[in-house]
Design an enzyme around this catalytic site. Structure first.
Site, PDB file in Angstrom:
ATOM      1  N   LYS A  77       0.728  -1.155  -0.114  1.00  0.00           N
ATOM      2  CA  LYS A  77      -0.058  -0.127  -0.116  1.00  0.00           C
ATOM      3  C   LYS A  77       0.909   1.234   0.128  1.00  0.00           C
ATOM      4  O   LYS A  77       2.002   1.256   0.895  1.00  0.00           O
ATOM      5  CB  LYS A  77      -0.923   0.077   1.184  1.00  0.00           C
ATOM      6  CG  LYS A  77      -1.911   1.108   1.403  1.00  0.00           C
ATOM      7  CD  LYS A  77      -2.997   0.894   2.587  1.00  0.00           C
ATOM      8  CE  LYS A  77      -4.029   2.089   2.411  1.00  0.00           C
ATOM      9  NZ  LYS A  77      -4.813   1.993   3.672  1.00  0.00           N
ATOM     10  N   SER A 152      -9.924   2.270   2.718  1.00  0.00           N
ATOM     11  CA  SER A 152      -8.992   2.943   1.875  1.00  0.00           C
ATOM     12  C   SER A 152      -8.012   1.989   1.293  1.00  0.00           C
ATOM     13  O   SER A 152      -7.196   2.605   0.193  1.00  0.00           O
ATOM     14  CB  SER A 152      -8.277   3.790   2.666  1.00  0.00           C
ATOM     15  OG  SER A 152      -7.213   3.374   3.685  1.00  0.00           O
ATOM     16  N   SER A 176     -10.314  -0.318   6.975  1.00  0.00           N
ATOM     17  CA  SER A 176      -9.505   0.223   5.823  1.00  0.00           C
ATOM     18  C   SER A 176      -8.987  -1.145   5.015  1.00  0.00           C
ATOM     19  O   SER A 176      -8.629  -1.307   3.890  1.00  0.00           O
ATOM     20  CB  SER A 176      -8.954   1.128   5.376  1.00  0.00           C
ATOM     21  OG  SER A 176      -9.276   2.273   5.077  1.00  0.00           O
TER      22      SER A 176
HETATM   23  N1  GLN Z   1     -13.472   4.527   6.125  1.00  0.00           N
HETATM   24  C1  GLN Z   1     -12.814   5.056   7.250  1.00  0.00           C
HETATM   25  C2  GLN Z   1     -12.500   6.419   7.185  1.00  0.00           C
HETATM   26  O1  GLN Z   1     -12.681   6.989   6.216  1.00  0.00           O
HETATM   27  C3  GLN Z   1     -11.740   4.388   7.899  1.00  0.00           C
HETATM   28  C4  GLN Z   1     -10.535   4.518   6.883  1.00  0.00           C
HETATM   29  C5  GLN Z   1      -9.386   3.559   7.374  1.00  0.00           C
HETATM   30  O2  GLN Z   1      -9.479   2.344   8.103  1.00  0.00           O
HETATM   31  N2  GLN Z   1      -8.297   3.986   7.130  1.00  0.00           N
HETATM   32  O3  GLN Z   1     -11.771   7.146   8.017  1.00  0.00           O
END
Ligand code: GLN
Length: 489
Positions: A77, A152, A176
């Site tokens: 990532k 994400s 995410s």
């Molecule tokens: N969807 C969540 C956010 O927007 C979690 C994102 C994540 O786990 N990095 O913060």
């Protein structure tokens, strides 16, 4: 076909000399070249580095010095710092940033002998649930290119599902790893907070962020976690706890396993088709000898609002380092220092990141700190206590990973609150610091569905065991999206 194999299967092929790591790496690089135009799963590829790593892997294999990950092509990532390679975090702010060092996760995986094919697309600074906030454009779900892959870690999930890489790294602050794993039909594990070092992983919300593996199945996740986990003196929140052998207990019997089903995870808002598919998987566990117990996590409703105070507060502090002075984007011809700050940040960050910084700065400001941030820390405690209570009577908790399968690109992007509700079942575990894994169960209308399994602190071996026993007897994790005609492959 090489790309349809798991780490475990490819490791065997490399050992017996059926193919070399260089051949394997070329095969995946060609797939990326052919298929990623339509998916956008990768921000950058590093073919030269990959082939050099593959050559040393082949030498290690010949010399009898190979481990289970030696020569296996993966993607990282783009939140992990990679020495000499662009590390963008999905943002214009870091579009010009070449990291001078490796994150601990990257270093450990290199040490284990993996081949890194490139860096996976992601929501900007890991803020999002759909991969639509990336500066590099959205990622397309390989099961239906009109839909999102989740976020994400959407690039990582897509790369693994589309077989552009055998495995990937992800990070999970509020879901995410697990949510995109569910949307793309792969296995995604978010370990206990502190199990894996955060050093060199660009910080979003430091008390919630945790790295983890994204793979085809639990057996592969065990191998990746083995390499990634462990104490790191460079991260003061990294746990100094022994790392068990995650592969050793994968096939342990599940007789007598106590599974808690929180009623709050099966209520309003859950797509009935997703519920049916998750319930069918739970029935399978009953046939494996598990006992199902109804439980309650009464403060579940507080998870999303608590998270959306804590995470933005921490992000507003973490992202203050991007000031146009030290590294990253700098605006053209600033008039003075204030103009430099304002325009560098104004031009370098996208809308969602700015929204979070504003919420966080507001919540931490003198007059509102007690009303918002302190209150959120208290509700966070209540949420942790719910789990503590539950784990007095059950071994694991099961439920859906997400309320629906993957939604359409553009469908929720202008409605942040609806977008935030996507993580309704995943966020509480981050607030409590607990581990959770999402595994594919029966799809709904051709779209993957995830079963989430949550465990007590440092029970990753148990979670992987529970996931693996299901995967030994089912085929859902083997389903592959149709991306090209057989003739062109
Ligand atoms: N969807 C969540 C956010 O927007 C979690 C994102 C994540 O786990 N990095 O913060």
């Amino acid at each position: 076909m090489m790309h349809s194999k798991s780490i475990v299967e490819l490791g065997a092929g490399l050992q017996t000399g059926e193919f070399s790591s260089v051949e394997l790496t070329r095969h995946f690089l060609q797939r990326i070249e052919r298929l990623d135009k339509d998916l956008n799963a990768l921000i950058s590829t590093t073919p030269e580095q990959a082939l050099a790593e593959a050559e040393s892997a082949d030498q290690a294999i010949k010399a009898g010095q190979a481990g289970p990950l030696t020569g296996i092509p993966i993607v990282q990532k783009d939140i992990f710092c990679t020495r000499g390679v662009k590390t963008s975090c999905g943002s214009k702010m870091l579009d010009n940033f070449i990291s001078p060092y490796d994150a601990t996760v990257v270093e450990k995986l290199k040490h284990a002998g993996v081949v890194s094919l490139g860096k996976a697309n992601m929501d900007e600074f890991a803020m999002g649930s759909s991969n639509e906030t990336s500066f590099y454009g959205p990622v397309h779900n390989p099961w239906d290119k009109g839909r999102v892959p989740g976020g994400s870690s959407g690039g990582s999930a897509t790369a693994v599902a589309a077989r552009l890489a055998v495995a990937a790294t992800g990070t999970d602050t509020g879901g995410s790893i697990r949510q995109p794993a569910a949307f793309c039909g792969i296995t995604g594990l978010k370990p206990t907070y502190g199990r894996i070092s955060r050093f060199g992983m660009i910080a979003f919300a430091s008390s919630l962020d945790q790295a983890g593996p994204m793979t085809r199945d639990a057996a592969d996740a065990a191998l990746m976690l083995q390499a990634m986990a462990g104490f790191d003196p460079k991260d003061s929140t990294c746990a100094n706890q022994p790392v068990p052998d995650y592969s050793a207990t994968l096939s342990d019997p599940l007789e007598g396993l106590k599974i808690g089903l929180p009623r709050e995870y099966f209520g309003e808002g859950l797509d009935p088709a997703v519920a049916a598919s998750v319930e069918a998987a739970i029935d399978h566990y009953k046939r494996l000898g598990a006992e199902v117990i109804d439980i309650s996590l009464p403060n579940s409703g507080l998870a999303v609002p608590t998270y959306y105070v804590v995470a933005p507060a921490e992000c507003s502090s973490n992202l203050s380092r991007f000031d146009g002075v030290r590294f990253g984007y700098r605006c053209q011809q600033p008039k003075d220092l204030e103009d430099l700050y304002k325009r560098s940040r104004g031009e370098g960050f996208g809308a969602e990141v700015k929204r979070r910084i504003m919420i966080g700065t507001y919540a931490l400001s003198a007059g509102y700190y007690d009303a918002y941030y302190l209150k959120a820390q208290k509700t966070r405690h209540l949420i942790s206590d719910d789990f503590k209570q539950a784990f007095k009577t059950v071994d694991v908790i099961m439920g859906p990973t997400t309320p629906t399968p993957a939604f359409g690109l553009g469908e929720k992007v202008n409605d942040p609150v609806t977008m935030y509700l996507n993580d309704i079942y995943t966020i509480a575990t981050n607030l409590a610091g607990l581990p959770g894994v999402s595994i594919p169960v029966e799809p709904v209308n051709g779209l993957p569905v995830g079963l989430q399994i949550i465990g007590n602190y440092f029970t990753e071996a148990k979670l992987l065991n529970v996931a693996h026993r299901f995967q030994q007897e089912t085929e859902w994790h083997r389903l592959t999206p149709e991306l090209e005609s057989v003739a062109s492959d």
